[in-house]
Motif scaffolding. Structure first.
Motif, PDB file in Angstrom:
ATOM      1  N   LYS A   1       0.840  -1.194   0.000  1.00  0.00           N
ATOM      2  CA  LYS A   1       0.000   0.000   0.000  1.00  0.00           C
ATOM      3  C   LYS A   1       0.874   1.242   0.000  1.00  0.00           C
ATOM      4  CE  LYS A   1      -3.707   2.062   2.758  1.00  0.00           C
ATOM      5  NZ  LYS A   1      -4.527   2.627   1.783  1.00  0.00           N
ATOM      6  N   TYR A   2       0.572   2.177  -0.894  1.00  0.00           N
ATOM      7  CA  TYR A   2       1.295   3.443  -0.973  1.00  0.00           C
ATOM      8  C   TYR A   2       0.544   4.497  -0.179  1.00  0.00           C
ATOM      9  CZ  TYR A   2       4.631   1.863  -4.444  1.00  0.00           C
ATOM     10  OH  TYR A   2       5.656   1.222  -5.081  1.00  0.00           O
ATOM     11  N   ALA A   3       1.250   5.536   0.219  1.00  0.00           N
ATOM     12  CA  ALA A   3       0.634   6.581   1.036  1.00  0.00           C
ATOM     13  C   ALA A   3      -0.426   7.340   0.253  1.00  0.00           C
ATOM     14  CB  ALA A   3       1.703   7.546   1.540  1.00  0.00           C
ATOM     15  N   LYS A   4      -0.177   7.553  -1.037  1.00  0.00           N
ATOM     16  CA  LYS A   4      -1.119   8.300  -1.859  1.00  0.00           C
ATOM     17  C   LYS A   4      -1.321   7.549  -3.166  1.00  0.00           C
ATOM     18  CE  LYS A   4      -1.819  12.856  -3.865  1.00  0.00           C
ATOM     19  NZ  LYS A   4      -1.220  14.158  -4.133  1.00  0.00           N
ATOM     20  N   GLU A   5      -2.543   7.173  -3.426  1.00  0.00           N
ATOM     21  CA  GLU A   5      -2.841   6.477  -4.673  1.00  0.00           C
ATOM     22  C   GLU A   5      -3.103   7.500  -5.770  1.00  0.00           C
ATOM     23  OE1 GLU A   5      -2.612   3.281  -5.360  1.00  0.00           O
ATOM     24  OE2 GLU A   5      -1.973   2.910  -3.299  1.00  0.00           O
ATOM     25  N   PRO A   6      -2.590   7.273  -6.974  1.00  0.00           N
ATOM     26  CA  PRO A   6      -2.777   8.242  -8.063  1.00  0.00           C
ATOM     27  C   PRO A   6      -4.214   8.250  -8.570  1.00  0.00           C
ATOM     28  CG  PRO A   6      -1.619   6.317  -8.850  1.00  0.00           C
ATOM     29  CD  PRO A   6      -1.752   6.160  -7.371  1.00  0.00           C
TER      30      PRO A   6
ATOM     31  N   LYS B   1       5.180   3.476 -10.176  1.00  0.00           N
ATOM     32  CA  LYS B   1       5.582   3.692  -8.784  1.00  0.00           C
ATOM     33  C   LYS B   1       6.831   2.890  -8.463  1.00  0.00           C
ATOM     34  CE  LYS B   1       1.322   2.469  -7.414  1.00  0.00           C
ATOM     35  NZ  LYS B   1       0.168   2.252  -6.549  1.00  0.00           N
ATOM     36  N   ALA B   2       7.543   3.358  -7.446  1.00  0.00           N
ATOM     37  CA  ALA B   2       8.688   2.612  -6.924  1.00  0.00           C
ATOM     38  C   ALA B   2       8.824   2.960  -5.449  1.00  0.00           C
ATOM     39  CB  ALA B   2       9.962   2.980  -7.677  1.00  0.00           C
ATOM     40  N   ARG B   3       9.346   2.022  -4.683  1.00  0.00           N
ATOM     41  CA  ARG B   3       9.535   2.285  -3.261  1.00  0.00           C
ATOM     42  C   ARG B   3      10.684   1.457  -2.717  1.00  0.00           C
ATOM     43  NH1 ARG B   3       4.762   1.471   0.223  1.00  0.00           N
ATOM     44  NH2 ARG B   3       6.208   1.329   1.905  1.00  0.00           N
ATOM     45  N   GLY B   4      11.260   1.952  -1.622  1.00  0.00           N
ATOM     46  CA  GLY B   4      12.298   1.232  -0.916  1.00  0.00           C
ATOM     47  C   GLY B   4      12.013   1.298   0.568  1.00  0.00           C
ATOM     48  N   SER B   5      12.151   0.190   1.258  1.00  0.00           N
ATOM     49  CA  SER B   5      11.853   0.148   2.688  1.00  0.00           C
ATOM     50  C   SER B   5      13.118  -0.143   3.484  1.00  0.00           C
ATOM     51  CB  SER B   5      10.819  -0.934   2.987  1.00  0.00           C
ATOM     52  OG  SER B   5       9.612  -0.622   2.344  1.00  0.00           O
TER      53      SER B   5
ATOM     54  N   ILE C   1       6.601  12.211  -4.082  1.00  0.00           N
ATOM     55  CA  ILE C   1       7.771  11.553  -3.504  1.00  0.00           C
ATOM     56  C   ILE C   1       7.739  11.848  -2.014  1.00  0.00           C
ATOM     57  CG2 ILE C   1       9.271  13.507  -4.088  1.00  0.00           C
ATOM     58  CD1 ILE C   1      11.556  11.439  -4.376  1.00  0.00           C
ATOM     59  N   GLN C   2       7.919  10.830  -1.213  1.00  0.00           N
ATOM     60  CA  GLN C   2       7.912  11.063   0.228  1.00  0.00           C
ATOM     61  C   GLN C   2       8.918  10.157   0.913  1.00  0.00           C
ATOM     62  OE1 GLN C   2       3.899  10.296   1.563  1.00  0.00           O
ATOM     63  NE2 GLN C   2       4.593   8.586   2.761  1.00  0.00           N
TER      64      GLN C   2
ATOM     65  N   CYS D   1      15.438   5.018   6.455  1.00  0.00           N
ATOM     66  CA  CYS D   1      14.191   5.632   5.993  1.00  0.00           C
ATOM     67  C   CYS D   1      13.505   4.757   4.950  1.00  0.00           C
ATOM     68  CB  CYS D   1      14.457   7.018   5.433  1.00  0.00           C
ATOM     69  SG  CYS D   1      15.547   7.034   4.029  1.00  0.00           S
ATOM     70  N   HIS D   2      12.220   5.045   4.736  1.00  0.00           N
ATOM     71  CA  HIS D   2      11.429   4.463   3.657  1.00  0.00           C
ATOM     72  C   HIS D   2      11.239   5.558   2.608  1.00  0.00           C
ATOM     73  CE1 HIS D   2      10.475   1.403   6.590  1.00  0.00           C
ATOM     74  NE2 HIS D   2       9.730   2.225   7.307  1.00  0.00           N
ATOM     75  N   ILE D   3      11.414   5.231   1.335  1.00  0.00           N
ATOM     76  CA  ILE D   3      11.200   6.191   0.260  1.00  0.00           C
ATOM     77  C   ILE D   3      10.170   5.607  -0.698  1.00  0.00           C
ATOM     78  CG2 ILE D   3      12.279   7.581  -1.551  1.00  0.00           C
ATOM     79  CD1 ILE D   3      14.984   6.888  -0.306  1.00  0.00           C
ATOM     80  N   GLU D   4       9.213   6.438  -1.107  1.00  0.00           N
ATOM     81  CA  GLU D   4       8.287   6.011  -2.159  1.00  0.00           C
ATOM     82  C   GLU D   4       8.040   7.177  -3.097  1.00  0.00           C
ATOM     83  OE1 GLU D   4       3.799   6.333  -0.541  1.00  0.00           O
ATOM     84  OE2 GLU D   4       4.987   4.732   0.358  1.00  0.00           O
ATOM     85  N   LEU D   5       7.919   6.856  -4.384  1.00  0.00           N
ATOM     86  CA  LEU D   5       7.702   7.908  -5.368  1.00  0.00           C
ATOM     87  C   LEU D   5       6.776   7.419  -6.463  1.00  0.00           C
ATOM     88  CD1 LEU D   5       9.681   7.474  -8.171  1.00  0.00           C
ATOM     89  CD2 LEU D   5      11.367   7.835  -6.420  1.00  0.00           C
ATOM     90  N   THR D   6       6.114   8.388  -7.094  1.00  0.00           N
ATOM     91  CA  THR D   6       5.182   8.113  -8.174  1.00  0.00           C
ATOM     92  C   THR D   6       5.510   9.026  -9.343  1.00  0.00           C
ATOM     93  OG1 THR D   6       3.470   7.590  -6.555  1.00  0.00           O
ATOM     94  CG2 THR D   6       2.746   7.969  -8.805  1.00  0.00           C
ATOM     95  N   LEU D   7       5.658   8.444 -10.520  1.00  0.00           N
ATOM     96  CA  LEU D   7       5.846   9.211 -11.752  1.00  0.00           C
ATOM     97  C   LEU D   7       4.531   9.190 -12.515  1.00  0.00           C
ATOM     98  CD1 LEU D   7       9.257   7.761 -12.968  1.00  0.00           C
ATOM     99  CD2 LEU D   7       8.876   9.776 -11.582  1.00  0.00           C
ATOM    100  N   THR D   8       4.067  10.369 -12.930  1.00  0.00           N
ATOM    101  CA  THR D   8       2.804  10.483 -13.643  1.00  0.00           C
ATOM    102  C   THR D   8       3.053  11.065 -15.021  1.00  0.00           C
ATOM    103  OG1 THR D   8       1.742  10.920 -11.525  1.00  0.00           O
ATOM    104  CG2 THR D   8       0.441  11.365 -13.483  1.00  0.00           C
TER     105      THR D   8
END
Length: 186
Positions: A3-8, A16-20, A119-120, A146-153
């Motif tokens: 689950k991402y923090a913000k769904e497009p 999307k991509a993320r690292g935990s 990106i957060q 940290c956790h990083i998640e980003l969305t490219l639109t």
């Protein structure tokens, strides 16, 4: 599925991509992410690669305690001039951008029109080590991952509205002003 923090709004037009639990400092990574938020994918990657070459810096806006000043930060519209070159954070975010870019290619999106829309960076659980002190004492030696998640639109091609020939409707207030001035009513 994660689950991402913000769904497009339109999931078919984004990747999307993320690292935990990434072993990279939270504060540096947060400032790096804020520097490229809202930029196109190409511009964001160029900025980060310029930081690796020390041609540009990452302006530090929030976490500025003991942060030095540099003339490069003035070019980034940073009034107090605080900035750094967090190499490890830049490399982690560049890797995530490349991952999201390849995800977009698999989806069939146009890579030239991608924007870093979201990106957060979140703090992860601190990892514990110890350091040995004088007189047989031991102190904690913690890391701040940290956790990083980003969305490219994909940007929509904007369509121009056609010109209207009918006159604009005036409000009651502007009609009263027009009538008081003595001009003919429209």
């Amino acid at each position: 599925m994660v689950k991402y923090a913000k769904e497009p709004e339109n999931p078919s037009k984004c990747s999307k991509a993320r690292g935990s639990d990434l072993r990279v400092h939270y504060k540096n990574t947060r400032e790096t992410a804020m520097a490229i938020r809202g930029k196109t994918l190409i511009a964001g990657k160029q900025h980060l690669e310029a930081v690796l070459e020390r041609k540009r810096c990452i302006p530090f806006r929030r976490h500025v305690t003991h942060c030095g000043r540099t003339g490069q930060a003035k070019q980034e519209d940073m009034p107090n001039g605080t900035g750094r070159w967090p190499v490890k954070s830049v490399e982690f975010i560049l890797n995530l951008l490349k991952n999201a870019e390849s995800n977009a290619e698999v989806k069939g999106l146009d890579v030239d029109n991608l924007v870093i829309s979201q990106i957060q960076v979140n703090r992860a659980m601190r990892q514990r080590r110890r350091t040995y002190r004088a007189h047989g004492r031991v102190n904690p030696y913690m890391s701040s991952p940290c956790h990083i998640e980003l969305t490219l639109t994909e940007k929509d091609s904007s369509v121009k509205a056609e010109a209207d020939d009918k006159p604009r409707k005036l409000s009651k207030k502007s009609l009263a002003i027009k009538l008081r001035s003595g001009s003919k009513s429209a």
